[in-house]
Design a protein around this motif. Structure first.
Motif, mmCIF file in Angstrom:
data_model
loop_
_atom_site.group_PDB
_atom_site.id
_atom_site.type_symbol
_atom_site.label_atom_id
_atom_site.label_comp_id
_atom_site.label_asym_id
_atom_site.label_seq_id
_atom_site.Cartn_x
_atom_site.Cartn_y
_atom_site.Cartn_z
ATOM 1 N N ARG A 251 -4.222 10.140 -2.851
ATOM 2 C CA ARG A 251 -2.955 10.841 -3.030
ATOM 3 C C ARG A 251 -2.006 10.059 -3.945
ATOM 4 N NH1 ARG A 251 -1.245 15.115 -0.062
ATOM 5 N NH2 ARG A 251 -2.723 14.915 1.656
ATOM 6 N N CYS A 252 -2.163 8.750 -3.953
ATOM 7 C CA CYS A 252 -1.291 7.936 -4.801
ATOM 8 C C CYS A 252 -2.033 6.664 -5.208
ATOM 9 C CB CYS A 252 -0.022 7.582 -4.025
ATOM 10 S SG CYS A 252 1.107 6.563 -4.980
ATOM 11 N N GLU A 253 -1.860 6.259 -6.475
ATOM 12 C CA GLU A 253 -2.437 4.995 -6.954
ATOM 13 C C GLU A 253 -1.332 4.082 -7.438
ATOM 14 O OE1 GLU A 253 -5.228 6.505 -9.904
ATOM 15 O OE2 GLU A 253 -6.839 6.338 -8.454
ATOM 16 N N THR A 254 -0.076 4.464 -7.200
ATOM 17 C CA THR A 254 1.058 3.657 -7.652
ATOM 18 C C THR A 254 1.747 3.029 -6.426
ATOM 19 O OG1 THR A 254 2.377 5.680 -7.785
ATOM 20 C CG2 THR A 254 1.321 4.945 -9.801
ATOM 21 N N GLU A 255 3.054 3.172 -6.313
ATOM 22 C CA GLU A 255 3.778 2.434 -5.274
ATOM 23 C C GLU A 255 3.271 2.693 -3.857
ATOM 24 O OE1 GLU A 255 5.045 3.371 -8.065
ATOM 25 O OE2 GLU A 255 6.989 2.454 -8.505
ATOM 26 N N GLU A 256 2.942 3.944 -3.555
ATOM 27 C CA GLU A 256 2.541 4.264 -2.171
ATOM 28 C C GLU A 256 1.031 4.154 -1.950
ATOM 29 O OE1 GLU A 256 5.209 6.984 -3.186
ATOM 30 O OE2 GLU A 256 6.329 5.167 -2.670
ATOM 31 N N ILE A 257 0.397 3.271 -2.676
ATOM 32 C CA ILE A 257 -1.066 3.204 -2.600
ATOM 33 C C ILE A 257 -1.567 2.829 -1.202
ATOM 34 C CG2 ILE A 257 -1.154 0.825 -3.514
ATOM 35 C CD1 ILE A 257 -3.835 1.650 -4.865
ATOM 36 N N LEU A 258 -0.845 1.991 -0.500
ATOM 37 C CA LEU A 258 -1.334 1.588 0.828
ATOM 38 C C LEU A 258 -1.297 2.765 1.802
ATOM 39 C CD1 LEU A 258 0.138 -2.012 1.247
ATOM 40 C CD2 LEU A 258 -2.173 -1.345 0.562
ATOM 41 N N ASP A 259 -0.263 3.610 1.707
ATOM 42 C CA ASP A 259 -0.222 4.820 2.543
ATOM 43 C C ASP A 259 -1.401 5.722 2.203
ATOM 44 O OD1 ASP A 259 2.158 3.913 3.565
ATOM 45 O OD2 ASP A 259 3.412 5.172 2.254
ATOM 46 N N ALA A 260 -1.695 5.823 0.910
ATOM 47 C CA ALA A 260 -2.805 6.680 0.477
ATOM 48 C C ALA A 260 -4.141 6.141 0.986
ATOM 49 C CB ALA A 260 -2.814 6.785 -1.045
ATOM 50 N N MET A 261 -4.293 4.814 0.982
ATOM 51 C CA MET A 261 -5.534 4.223 1.505
ATOM 52 C C MET A 261 -5.630 4.473 3.007
ATOM 53 S SD MET A 261 -5.752 0.660 -0.627
ATOM 54 C CE MET A 261 -7.480 0.285 -0.318
ATOM 55 N N HIS A 262 -4.500 4.342 3.665
ATOM 56 C CA HIS A 262 -4.470 4.593 5.099
ATOM 57 C C HIS A 262 -4.941 6.022 5.396
ATOM 58 C CE1 HIS A 262 -2.609 5.437 9.032
ATOM 59 N NE2 HIS A 262 -2.975 4.197 9.266
ATOM 60 N N GLU A 263 -4.448 6.969 4.621
ATOM 61 C CA GLU A 263 -4.859 8.367 4.818
ATOM 62 C C GLU A 263 -6.366 8.528 4.579
ATOM 63 O OE1 GLU A 263 -3.687 11.307 1.848
ATOM 64 O OE2 GLU A 263 -3.598 12.863 3.398
ATOM 65 N N ALA A 264 -6.853 7.927 3.498
ATOM 66 C CA ALA A 264 -8.279 8.065 3.158
ATOM 67 C C ALA A 264 -9.154 7.516 4.292
ATOM 68 C CB ALA A 264 -8.582 7.326 1.861
ATOM 69 N N PHE A 265 -8.786 6.349 4.813
ATOM 70 C CA PHE A 265 -9.600 5.732 5.861
ATOM 71 C C PHE A 265 -9.460 6.487 7.184
ATOM 72 C CE2 PHE A 265 -8.868 1.756 3.173
ATOM 73 C CZ PHE A 265 -10.020 1.993 2.444
ATOM 74 N N GLU A 266 -8.287 7.048 7.419
ATOM 75 C CA GLU A 266 -8.101 7.841 8.632
ATOM 76 C C GLU A 266 -9.015 9.074 8.594
ATOM 77 O OE1 GLU A 266 -4.108 9.237 9.235
ATOM 78 O OE2 GLU A 266 -4.655 10.282 11.083
ATOM 79 N N ILE A 267 -9.080 9.699 7.435
ATOM 80 C CA ILE A 267 -9.957 10.874 7.302
ATOM 81 C C ILE A 267 -11.406 10.451 7.574
ATOM 82 C CG2 ILE A 267 -10.891 12.537 5.638
ATOM 83 C CD1 ILE A 267 -7.977 12.503 4.363
ATOM 84 N N GLY A 268 -11.809 9.315 7.038
ATOM 85 C CA GLY A 268 -13.173 8.831 7.276
ATOM 86 C C GLY A 268 -13.425 8.497 8.733
#
Ligand code: ZN
Ligand code: CU
Length: 484
Positions: free
Chosen positions: A219-236
């Motif tokens: 969802r984001c590769e800039t400032e909010e990248i950690l939130d985006a990673m959190h979402e990706a791993f949560e989905i997994g």
């Protein structure tokens, strides 16, 4: 005495597992690796002396947008010339199938072609077209979330309803039954950004039973990248599915220097779930022109523009000053357009590239008339510049990142290693000479140092160019389980 089709003698064999090289002979027969040994005694119709050269499993490009290229340009020279023998298509939420368009393809599905490129209403129809085209490389496929959304939603600026998700899920299930590797998403793009995490969770539901993967352009590769990673791993985690973070990077100047944090988040996830990423070896990204990424401090090159084709190849700064407007205003006038963004720090990219969780994926854009050089240069650049010259990793590790690791993670059974009985996808190269030659100014240029490429046992490329033999196959998802 045994017989074989091709006998490769005295190669420095890197088997793709990450193990050190051994000097061995390899015999190929009926598209497979038939024998491996120090001095094979076998009668071969073709004999290759590989002394001084490295023989590795053919490279697997885990991140491609070659969906329509494998059909429209089946010679697949940009990839074959790098030693790539398998492409994984359907990344970033965009796949050529299953697609039924109503009007123009939404951004960024237009990276795969115009409306007429989308003529595969089912995954089976796509596979038929691949078989008829007989591409020079093997093809494995993800199914794109944005493609599914566009099939069932009248507007993409909202999250999907229950009924729409169900229709998308049925199409995903059908493709998984047909051998698709999993689901991809492109949540950063406006065509998928409104999708909630709940939509992804509901859609990801059939993946676990199929032993499929979830690959995400986050969802984001800039400032909010950690939130985006959190979402990706949560989905997994909630879906019990391995996660591949696509083209992991810290994009945008404000985000430079954060690769340590980002990799730490990945390692943290790896303690409890299968997770990894792919990366291309350049400090610049490329996609459709996105107004949110226009930043006067970043050099942006326009690679194509529908309303202004005449400016292709110029920088956005040049165009803006010629038009006497801001870069943002120029960008608005140029769209739909393609762009290269020099918005990544080399240091961050190197750190991500050498991380043990990282596979190599080109993210090359084959339909771009002035493509980012990653399309032709990714694999030789990793082996030449980043392995031999900068010593980011050893040669066995570099090869593992492009062979054994991706085959195992994506479930490409019988590929990615030099083992008896495995598919004879092989590349012979000169480790002292291998190098990318594609540049930002001259991006269409074949690599140096690739001596021979076999796809399913068929000699498909040599230093003189393509042989004209095309032996690629569709590779369905196998049953290999992800090992961290
Ligand atoms: Zn992407
Ligand atoms: Cu991509």
């Amino acid at each position: 005495m045994m017989t074989c089709d091709t006998l490769i003698r005295n190669a420095r064999v890197l088997d793709g597992s990450g193990a050190e090289a051994d000097i061995l002979d390899i015999a190929l027969r009926d598209g497979h690796i038939d024998q491996i040994g120090p001095s094979l005694d076998c009668r071969a119709s073709k004999l290759v002396d590989a002394s001084g050269l490295v023989l590795a499993p053919g490279f697997i490009d885990v991140h491609t947008h070659d969906d329509t290229a494998v059909i429209r340009t089946p010679a697949m020279l940009p990839k074959l010339s790098q030693g790539v023998t398998t492409v994984i298509v359907g990344n970033c939420g965009i796949s050529a199938s299953p697609v039924r368009l109503r009007g123009e393809p939404p951004d960024p599905m237009n990276l795969l072609g115009d409306a007429d490129a989308f003529c595969y209403p089912t995954f089976a129809a796509y596979l038929d077209a691949v078989r008829v085209a007989r591409p020079a490389v093997n093809v494995a496929a993800l199914i794109g979330h944005t493609a599914l959304r566009n099939n069932h939603m009248d507007s993409l600026d909202r999250t999907a309803s229950g009924a729409e998700i169900e229709a998308m899920r049925d199409q995903l299930q059908e493709a998984l039954d047909g051998g698709a590797l999993g689901l991809s998403s492109g949540l950063a793009y406006l065509s998928a950004n409104a999708a909630s995490t709940g939509e992804m969770l509901a859609l990801a539901q059939p993946l676990a039973a199929a032993h499929a993967v979830y690959a995400t352009h986050m969802r984001c590769e800039t400032e909010e990248i950690l939130d985006a990673m959190h979402e990706a791993f949560e989905i997994g985690r909630m879906s019990r599915v391995p996660v591949v973070v696509s083209h992991l990077k810290c994009a945008g100047i404000a985000n430079w220097g954060r690769s340590g944090e980002v990799l730490h988040a990945l390692e943290h996830a790896q303690q409890t779930q299968p997770a990894g990423c792919d990366c291309y070896p350049y400090a610049a990204g490329s996609s459709t022109l996105d107004l949110r990424q226009v930043d006067e401090r970043v050099q942006i090159t326009i690679t194509w523009s529908i309303p202004h084709p005449e400016v292709a190849g110029q920088s956005l700064a040049q165009i803006a000053s010629a038009w006497n407007v801001s870069q943002l205003d120029a960008a608005k006038r140029l769209r739909p357009a393609g762009a290269i963004y020099h918005s990544i720090s080399e240091e961050d990219m190197r750190r991500i590239l050498r991380h043990p969780a990282t596979m190599i994926g080109s993210d090359g854009l084959p339909n771009d008339p002035r493509p980012h050089p990653r399309l032709w240069g990714t694999f030789p650049r990793v082996l030449g510049r980043y392995c031999r010259e900068e010593k980011l990793f050893s040669l066995p590790v570099a090869v593992h990142k492009m062979t054994g690791m991706p085959a195992q993670r994506f479930g490409l059974a019988g590929r990615g290693l030099i083992r008896k009985g495995f598919g004879a996808d092989l590349v012979l190269f000169d480790p002292e000479n291998i190098a990318d030659t594609a540049t930002f100014t001259c991006p269409v240029s074949a690599a140096k140092g690739i001596v021979a490429v076999w796809v399913n046992g068929v000699l498909s490329y040599t230093a003189d160019g393509a042989t004209g033999n095309r032996a690629g196959q569709f590779l369905p998802r196998g049953t290999t389980a992800w090992i961290q």
